[in-house]
Design an enzyme around this catalytic site. Structure first.
Site, PDB file in Angstrom:
ATOM      1  N   THR A   1      48.258  17.693 -85.792  1.00 30.75           N
ATOM      2  CA  THR A   1      48.227  17.794 -84.331  1.00 30.75           C
ATOM      3  C   THR A   1      46.950  18.489 -83.898  1.00 30.75           C
ATOM      4  OG1 THR A   1      49.289  18.713 -82.345  1.00 30.75           O
ATOM      5  CG2 THR A   1      49.754  19.843 -84.430  1.00 30.75           C
TER       6      THR A   1
ATOM      7  N   HIS B   1      59.132  15.492 -77.720  1.00 32.60           N
ATOM      8  CA  HIS B   1      58.773  14.517 -76.691  1.00 32.60           C
ATOM      9  C   HIS B   1      59.718  13.318 -76.674  1.00 32.60           C
ATOM     10  CE1 HIS B   1      54.423  16.304 -76.895  1.00 32.60           C
ATOM     11  NE2 HIS B   1      55.306  17.110 -76.357  1.00 32.60           N
TER      12      HIS B   1
HETATM   13  N1  APR Z   1      46.724  13.729 -91.627  1.00 29.99           N
HETATM   14  C1  APR Z   1      46.793  14.844 -90.855  1.00 29.99           C
HETATM   15  N2  APR Z   1      46.223  14.930 -89.631  1.00 29.99           N
HETATM   16  C2  APR Z   1      45.540  13.862 -89.194  1.00 29.99           C
HETATM   17  C3  APR Z   1      45.424  12.667 -89.940  1.00 29.99           C
HETATM   18  C4  APR Z   1      46.043  12.626 -91.214  1.00 29.99           C
HETATM   19  N3  APR Z   1      45.984  11.542 -91.995  1.00 29.99           N
HETATM   20  N4  APR Z   1      44.691  11.780 -89.224  1.00 29.99           N
HETATM   21  C5  APR Z   1      44.375  12.389 -88.058  1.00 29.99           C
HETATM   22  N5  APR Z   1      44.876  13.652 -88.033  1.00 29.99           N
HETATM   23  C6  APR Z   1      44.806  14.660 -86.987  1.00 29.99           C
HETATM   24  C7  APR Z   1      43.594  14.581 -86.088  1.00 29.99           C
HETATM   25  O1  APR Z   1      42.486  15.254 -86.684  1.00 29.99           O
HETATM   26  C8  APR Z   1      44.104  15.291 -84.834  1.00 29.99           C
HETATM   27  O2  APR Z   1      43.858  16.680 -84.900  1.00 29.99           O
HETATM   28  O3  APR Z   1      45.901  14.472 -86.112  1.00 29.99           O
HETATM   29  C9  APR Z   1      45.604  15.036 -84.863  1.00 29.99           C
HETATM   30  C10 APR Z   1      46.114  14.108 -83.803  1.00 29.99           C
HETATM   31  O4  APR Z   1      45.900  14.703 -82.549  1.00 29.99           O
HETATM   32  P1  APR Z   1      46.337  14.011 -81.204  1.00 29.99           P
HETATM   33  O5  APR Z   1      45.892  12.589 -81.208  1.00 29.99           O
HETATM   34  O6  APR Z   1      45.891  14.876 -80.094  1.00 29.99           O
HETATM   35  O7  APR Z   1      47.935  13.975 -81.295  1.00 29.99           O
HETATM   36  P2  APR Z   1      48.984  15.136 -81.001  1.00 29.99           P
HETATM   37  O8  APR Z   1      48.404  16.474 -81.269  1.00 29.99           O
HETATM   38  O9  APR Z   1      50.222  14.752 -81.705  1.00 29.99           O
HETATM   39  O10 APR Z   1      49.187  14.951 -79.450  1.00 29.99           O
HETATM   40  C11 APR Z   1      50.179  15.717 -78.824  1.00 29.99           C
HETATM   41  O11 APR Z   1      49.826  14.627 -76.737  1.00 29.99           O
HETATM   42  O12 APR Z   1      49.433  12.785 -75.444  1.00 29.99           O
HETATM   43  C12 APR Z   1      50.397  13.658 -75.884  1.00 29.99           C
HETATM   44  O13 APR Z   1      52.694  13.286 -75.994  1.00 29.99           O
HETATM   45  C13 APR Z   1      51.507  12.991 -76.663  1.00 29.99           C
HETATM   46  O14 APR Z   1      52.800  13.886 -78.506  1.00 29.99           O
HETATM   47  C14 APR Z   1      51.485  13.677 -78.008  1.00 29.99           C
HETATM   48  C15 APR Z   1      50.800  14.981 -77.675  1.00 29.99           C
END
Ligand code: APR
Length: 254
Positions: free
Chosen positions: A191, A123
């Protein structure tokens, strides 16, 4: 660590010790322990913010100065943020594996700050300034409130992140797919596995024969398809996992 957690970390280390091609995909969760809110969690950084007013090519065409200032504010907030033990463990992972590819959905630059090299930023990267006119790009070293202009063609410079409605940076997805579909093990960290095309990478890796290891304190859309699920925060378990991997006897496939 509970028995189940210890067991899944040991299983993961064993898989990794047998692999010489490993891909790792990270999401917002890897940066959570550095104090950066995730996207879909409570208090996510986009909450209450009209993102479509700033994170689109249309917004930039209409008011580049406003968009620039928004991203400068985001950079300012990121400037003091330090990578955590999870980011550091991934730097060590790269040294343990002959072919290790780190892929991230994060734009925060923390993998780079931690010392990871060759990171595939699906991204984009908020610390890149780039020109849509001629493709010129550079890594920003500090903050600048005034909108910059390309020294080659004069167009306004933009942050190197992927905005809504834009395609992923050229070649980056292709390299990520190649790494995942040729990996023996894929580690998916922090993620929610719902945003495409990133969410498909683990499925393509699995179809191509890779063992999927997920590190996440919560269950996600991927959990049911992962071979090993480590239900814990990345910064708490990745250092131990890496240590186990480093001390495991190497029996790599020929
Ligand atoms: N260690 C590991 N995972 C964790 C931790 C931690 N300390 N804290 C939270 N999480 C997990 C959550 O449980 C969740 O499943 O990280 C994940 C974050 O998910 P999202 O907020 O959806 O983020 P992401 O998956 O990176 O989003 C993908 O969405 O909005 C777009 O472009 C944006 O890159 C982003 C994409």
């Amino acid at each position: 660590m509970g028995d189940k957690l210890t067991q899944s970390v040991a299983q993961a280390a064993n898989h990794l010790a047998h692999a010489d091609r490993v891909a790792c995909l990270t999401g917002a969760g890897i940066s959570a322990e550095s104090g950066i809110p995730t996207f879909r969690g409570t208090g996510g950084i986009w909450e209450g913010l009209a993102v479509e007013q700033v994170a689109t090519p249309e917004a930039f065409a209409e008011n580049p100065q406003l968009v620039w200032r928004f991203y400068q504010a985001r950079r300012a907030a990121l400037l003091p943020v330090k990578p955590n033990r999870g980011h550091a463990a991934l730097v060590t992972m790269a040294n343990l594996c002959p072919r290790f590819t780190l892929i991230t959905q994060n734009v925060d630059g923390l993998h780079h700050k931690a010392g990871s090299t060759g990171v595939l930023c699906l991204h984009g990267d908020i610390w890149i300034d780039r020109c849509d006119g001629c493709g010129w790009r550079t890594r920003a070293t500090g903050l600048c409130d005034r909108l910059g202009h390309c020294s080659a063609c004069g167009q306004p410079l933009r942050p190197g992140v992927v905005w809504f409605g834009e395609t992923l940076p050229q070649g980056v997805l292709e390299r990520a797919v190649e790494a995942c579909t040729t990996a023996q093990v894929m580690v998916v960290v922090g993620t929610s596995s719902v945003i495409q095309p990133a969410a498909s990478l683990a499925h393509w890796a699995r179809e191509a024969g890779a063992t999927i290891i997920e590190v996440n304190p919560e269950r996600t859309a991927l959990s049911g398809d992962a071979h090993v699920v480590i239900n814990a925060p990345a910064g708490e378990v990745l250092p131990g996992l890496v240590q186990l991997w480093a001390s495991a006897p190497r029996r790599r496939p020929g």
